[in-house]
Motif scaffolding. Structure first.
Motif, PDB file in Angstrom:
ATOM      1  N   GLU A 140       1.984   5.109  -0.542  1.00 31.98           N
ATOM      2  CA  GLU A 140       0.613   5.972   0.553  1.00 31.98           C
ATOM      3  C   GLU A 140       0.095   7.336  -1.009  1.00 31.98           C
ATOM      4  O   GLU A 140      -0.460   7.633  -0.651  1.00 31.98           O
ATOM      5  CB  GLU A 140       1.214   6.797   1.709  1.00 31.98           C
ATOM      6  CG  GLU A 140       3.049   7.716   1.069  1.00 31.98           C
ATOM      7  CD  GLU A 140       4.456   6.602   0.952  1.00 31.98           C
ATOM      8  OE1 GLU A 140       5.026   7.685   0.510  1.00 31.98           O
ATOM      9  OE2 GLU A 140       4.189   5.620   1.040  1.00 31.98           O
ATOM     10  N   THR A 141       0.903   7.289  -1.983  1.00 32.31           N
ATOM     11  CA  THR A 141       0.436   7.809  -3.000  1.00 32.31           C
ATOM     12  C   THR A 141       0.656   7.088  -4.675  1.00 32.31           C
ATOM     13  O   THR A 141       1.971   6.543  -5.299  1.00 32.31           O
ATOM     14  CB  THR A 141       1.039   9.422  -3.119  1.00 32.31           C
ATOM     15  OG1 THR A 141       2.204   9.204  -3.538  1.00 32.31           O
ATOM     16  CG2 THR A 141       1.175  10.219  -2.021  1.00 32.31           C
ATOM     17  N   PHE A 142      -0.117   7.687  -5.294  1.00 28.30           N
ATOM     18  CA  PHE A 142       0.065   7.040  -6.692  1.00 28.30           C
ATOM     19  C   PHE A 142       0.771   7.039  -7.287  1.00 28.30           C
ATOM     20  O   PHE A 142       1.846   6.847  -7.751  1.00 28.30           O
ATOM     21  CB  PHE A 142      -1.102   8.262  -7.905  1.00 28.30           C
ATOM     22  CG  PHE A 142      -1.308   7.242  -8.755  1.00 28.30           C
ATOM     23  CD1 PHE A 142      -2.279   6.134  -9.709  1.00 28.30           C
ATOM     24  CD2 PHE A 142      -0.172   7.614  -9.738  1.00 28.30           C
ATOM     25  CE1 PHE A 142      -1.856   5.375 -10.145  1.00 28.30           C
ATOM     26  CE2 PHE A 142      -0.277   7.371 -11.385  1.00 28.30           C
ATOM     27  CZ  PHE A 142      -1.404   6.541 -11.543  1.00 28.30           C
ATOM     28  N   SER A 143       2.080   8.716  -7.357  1.00 30.66           N
ATOM     29  CA  SER A 143       2.905   8.508  -7.387  1.00 30.66           C
ATOM     30  C   SER A 143       4.196   7.778  -7.030  1.00 30.66           C
ATOM     31  O   SER A 143       4.765   7.250  -7.638  1.00 30.66           O
ATOM     32  CB  SER A 143       3.721  10.420  -7.232  1.00 30.66           C
ATOM     33  OG  SER A 143       2.901  11.791  -7.046  1.00 30.66           O
ATOM     34  N   HIS A 144       4.060   7.585  -5.399  1.00 27.53           N
ATOM     35  CA  HIS A 144       4.835   6.002  -4.913  1.00 27.53           C
ATOM     36  C   HIS A 144       4.931   5.342  -5.370  1.00 27.53           C
ATOM     37  O   HIS A 144       5.983   4.524  -5.534  1.00 27.53           O
ATOM     38  CB  HIS A 144       5.114   6.178  -3.752  1.00 27.53           C
ATOM     39  CG  HIS A 144       5.163   6.109  -2.490  1.00 27.53           C
ATOM     40  ND1 HIS A 144       7.271   5.927  -3.441  1.00 27.53           N
ATOM     41  CD2 HIS A 144       5.195   4.675  -1.540  1.00 27.53           C
ATOM     42  CE1 HIS A 144       7.465   4.548  -2.128  1.00 27.53           C
ATOM     43  NE2 HIS A 144       5.971   4.132  -1.542  1.00 27.53           N
TER      44      HIS A 144
ATOM     45  N   GLN B 142       1.267  -1.179  -0.011  1.00 28.82           N
ATOM     46  CA  GLN B 142      -0.209   0.576  -0.184  1.00 28.82           C
ATOM     47  C   GLN B 142       0.835   0.905  -0.015  1.00 28.82           C
ATOM     48  O   GLN B 142       1.087   2.150   0.723  1.00 28.82           O
ATOM     49  CB  GLN B 142      -0.739   0.300   1.196  1.00 28.82           C
ATOM     50  CG  GLN B 142      -2.093  -0.786   0.800  1.00 28.82           C
ATOM     51  CD  GLN B 142      -2.678  -1.565   2.746  1.00 28.82           C
ATOM     52  OE1 GLN B 142      -2.684  -0.647   3.220  1.00 28.82           O
ATOM     53  NE2 GLN B 142      -3.772  -1.762   1.893  1.00 28.82           N
TER      54      GLN B 142
ATOM     55  N   ILE C 275       9.493  10.654   6.372  1.00 32.45           N
ATOM     56  CA  ILE C 275       8.205  10.999   5.861  1.00 32.45           C
ATOM     57  C   ILE C 275       7.301  10.843   7.182  1.00 32.45           C
ATOM     58  O   ILE C 275       7.421  10.340   7.561  1.00 32.45           O
ATOM     59  CB  ILE C 275       7.402   9.703   5.056  1.00 32.45           C
ATOM     60  CG1 ILE C 275       7.590  10.573   3.355  1.00 32.45           C
ATOM     61  CG2 ILE C 275       5.733  10.416   5.148  1.00 32.45           C
ATOM     62  CD1 ILE C 275       7.495   9.578   2.389  1.00 32.45           C
TER      63      ILE C 275
ATOM     64  N   GLN D 297       0.530  12.225 -16.641  1.00 33.61           N
ATOM     65  CA  GLN D 297      -0.202  12.662 -16.711  1.00 33.61           C
ATOM     66  C   GLN D 297      -0.596  12.745 -17.915  1.00 33.61           C
ATOM     67  O   GLN D 297      -1.302  12.237 -18.570  1.00 33.61           O
ATOM     68  CB  GLN D 297      -0.832  13.509 -15.733  1.00 33.61           C
ATOM     69  CG  GLN D 297      -2.441  13.629 -14.653  1.00 33.61           C
ATOM     70  CD  GLN D 297      -2.137  14.000 -13.666  1.00 33.61           C
ATOM     71  OE1 GLN D 297      -2.099  14.887 -13.150  1.00 33.61           O
ATOM     72  NE2 GLN D 297      -3.640  14.511 -14.101  1.00 33.61           N
TER      73      GLN D 297
ATOM     74  N   HIS E 155       5.733  13.509 -12.821  1.00 35.26           N
ATOM     75  CA  HIS E 155       4.546  12.985 -12.061  1.00 35.26           C
ATOM     76  C   HIS E 155       3.802  14.052 -13.316  1.00 35.26           C
ATOM     77  O   HIS E 155       2.630  12.922 -13.722  1.00 35.26           O
ATOM     78  CB  HIS E 155       4.282  12.509 -10.957  1.00 35.26           C
ATOM     79  CG  HIS E 155       4.756  11.439 -10.259  1.00 35.26           C
ATOM     80  ND1 HIS E 155       4.794  10.454 -10.423  1.00 35.26           N
ATOM     81  CD2 HIS E 155       6.249  11.583  -9.382  1.00 35.26           C
ATOM     82  CE1 HIS E 155       6.318   9.665  -9.788  1.00 35.26           C
ATOM     83  NE2 HIS E 155       6.070  11.029  -9.613  1.00 35.26           N
ATOM     84  N   ARG E 156       3.518  15.164 -13.208  1.00 36.91           N
ATOM     85  CA  ARG E 156       2.609  15.841 -13.899  1.00 36.91           C
ATOM     86  C   ARG E 156       3.031  15.525 -15.463  1.00 36.91           C
ATOM     87  O   ARG E 156       1.369  15.459 -16.407  1.00 36.91           O
ATOM     88  CB  ARG E 156       2.668  17.280 -13.561  1.00 36.91           C
ATOM     89  CG  ARG E 156       2.355  17.583 -12.373  1.00 36.91           C
ATOM     90  CD  ARG E 156       1.351  18.000 -11.653  1.00 36.91           C
ATOM     91  NE  ARG E 156       0.637  18.966 -12.600  1.00 36.91           N
ATOM     92  CZ  ARG E 156      -0.780  18.965 -12.132  1.00 36.91           C
ATOM     93  NH1 ARG E 156      -1.649  18.496 -11.849  1.00 36.91           N
ATOM     94  NH2 ARG E 156      -1.063  20.532 -12.289  1.00 36.91           N
TER      95      ARG E 156
ATOM     96  N   TYR F 259       4.037   4.324  -8.912  1.00 45.27           N
ATOM     97  CA  TYR F 259       4.054   4.725  -9.542  1.00 45.27           C
ATOM     98  C   TYR F 259       5.406   3.924  -9.814  1.00 45.27           C
ATOM     99  O   TYR F 259       6.276   3.294 -10.585  1.00 45.27           O
ATOM    100  CB  TYR F 259       3.943   5.472 -10.986  1.00 45.27           C
ATOM    101  CG  TYR F 259       4.887   5.732 -11.694  1.00 45.27           C
ATOM    102  CD1 TYR F 259       4.417   4.827 -12.625  1.00 45.27           C
ATOM    103  CD2 TYR F 259       6.090   6.182 -12.203  1.00 45.27           C
ATOM    104  CE1 TYR F 259       5.109   5.052 -14.099  1.00 45.27           C
ATOM    105  CE2 TYR F 259       6.243   6.914 -12.910  1.00 45.27           C
ATOM    106  CZ  TYR F 259       6.351   5.480 -14.590  1.00 45.27           C
ATOM    107  OH  TYR F 259       6.569   5.948 -15.801  1.00 45.27           O
TER     108      TYR F 259
END
Length: 233
Positions: free
Chosen positions: A30-34, A28, A233, A91, A87-88, A36
């Motif tokens: 914590e973020t979509f970026s992580h 799991q 973090i 997207q 990451h942007r 990826y």
């Protein structure tokens, strides 16, 4: 201190070490970026194992095709970790890809027939165009080309030699055919022959083993960077 040998047996051990190191990251993110980034790590492991499987099956030239993707995932991982704004751009690239699929479905492309029949393509295209416009308005540009990413890490020598050599095996070219299975008579006459399942020279196998170990060990260092970031973090 001398670097450990680079061989197929060493690559197997490097893969095992990498799998053990990334195991904690698989739970799991914590973020979509992580997520990826962890996906890239996982893919590097998978592609390395696939390369070994092809090597053991005697499909050395096909292993080089997989090795090309292996390099691409490696450079992408390093690049995105050092350039979070990438990451942007990814997207924007993703939205553009989805737009192309839905546009083809609307045009009646037979390969996307089911997509056209099960979704409101017009509405979805409108939503995608809005997201693309928003991303571009905020200053997001298209992702850099692969050679630009290599330049970022001063790895142009690797790009111009190993990577370009692997590309010969991926795409249908004269150079790829001659290296793989097209044999020309020694006197350069018009005598040609084709080998259905050619055996790679020892030098080709050495290149595969060397590249595998090199990228795997570099990725192990990258995992340490991820660990340090997770601790903050």
């Amino acid at each position: 201190m001398a670097e450990p040998e680079r061989s197929f047996e060493a690559a197997r051990l490097d893969i095992q070490s990498l799998e053990e190191e990334i195991s904690p990251f698989l739970r799991q993110p914590e973020t979509f970026s992580h997520a990826y980034e962890v996906s890239l790590l996982s893919s590097i492991c998978s592609l390395a194992r696939s390369t070994l499987i092809l090597h053991e099956a005697g499909q050395h030239f096909d292993a080089e095709i997989i090795l090309r993707s292996f390099f691409e995932y490696s450079i992408e991982l390093d690049f995105v970790l050092k350039n979070p704004e990438h990451h942007r751009r990814l997207q924007l690239e993703y939205e553009g890809h989805q737009k192309k699929i839905l546009t083809e479905a609307e045009k009646g492309n037979p390969y996307y027939r089911k997509i056209a029949s099960h979704s409101d393509t017009s509405t979805k295209l409108s939503q995608i165009n809005e997201r693309i416009a928003s991303l571009k308005f905020s200053g997001v540009k298209e992702p850099q080309k692969l050679n630009q990413k290599y330049q970022t890490f001063d790895r142009t020598t690797e790009y111009e030699s190993v990577y370009r050599s692997l590309c010969r095996m991926t795409h249908p070219t004269y150079a790829g055919a001659i290296k793989r299975n097209l044999r020309i008579s020694p006197d350069k006459s018009s005598a040609y022959s084709i080998e259905l399942y050619p055996v790679a020279h020892a030098t080709t196998q050495d290149v595969i083993a060397d590249a595998l170990c090199g990228v795997l060990r570099q990725t192990l260092h990258t995992v340490e960077t991820l660990k340090r970031r997770a601790e903050k973090i």
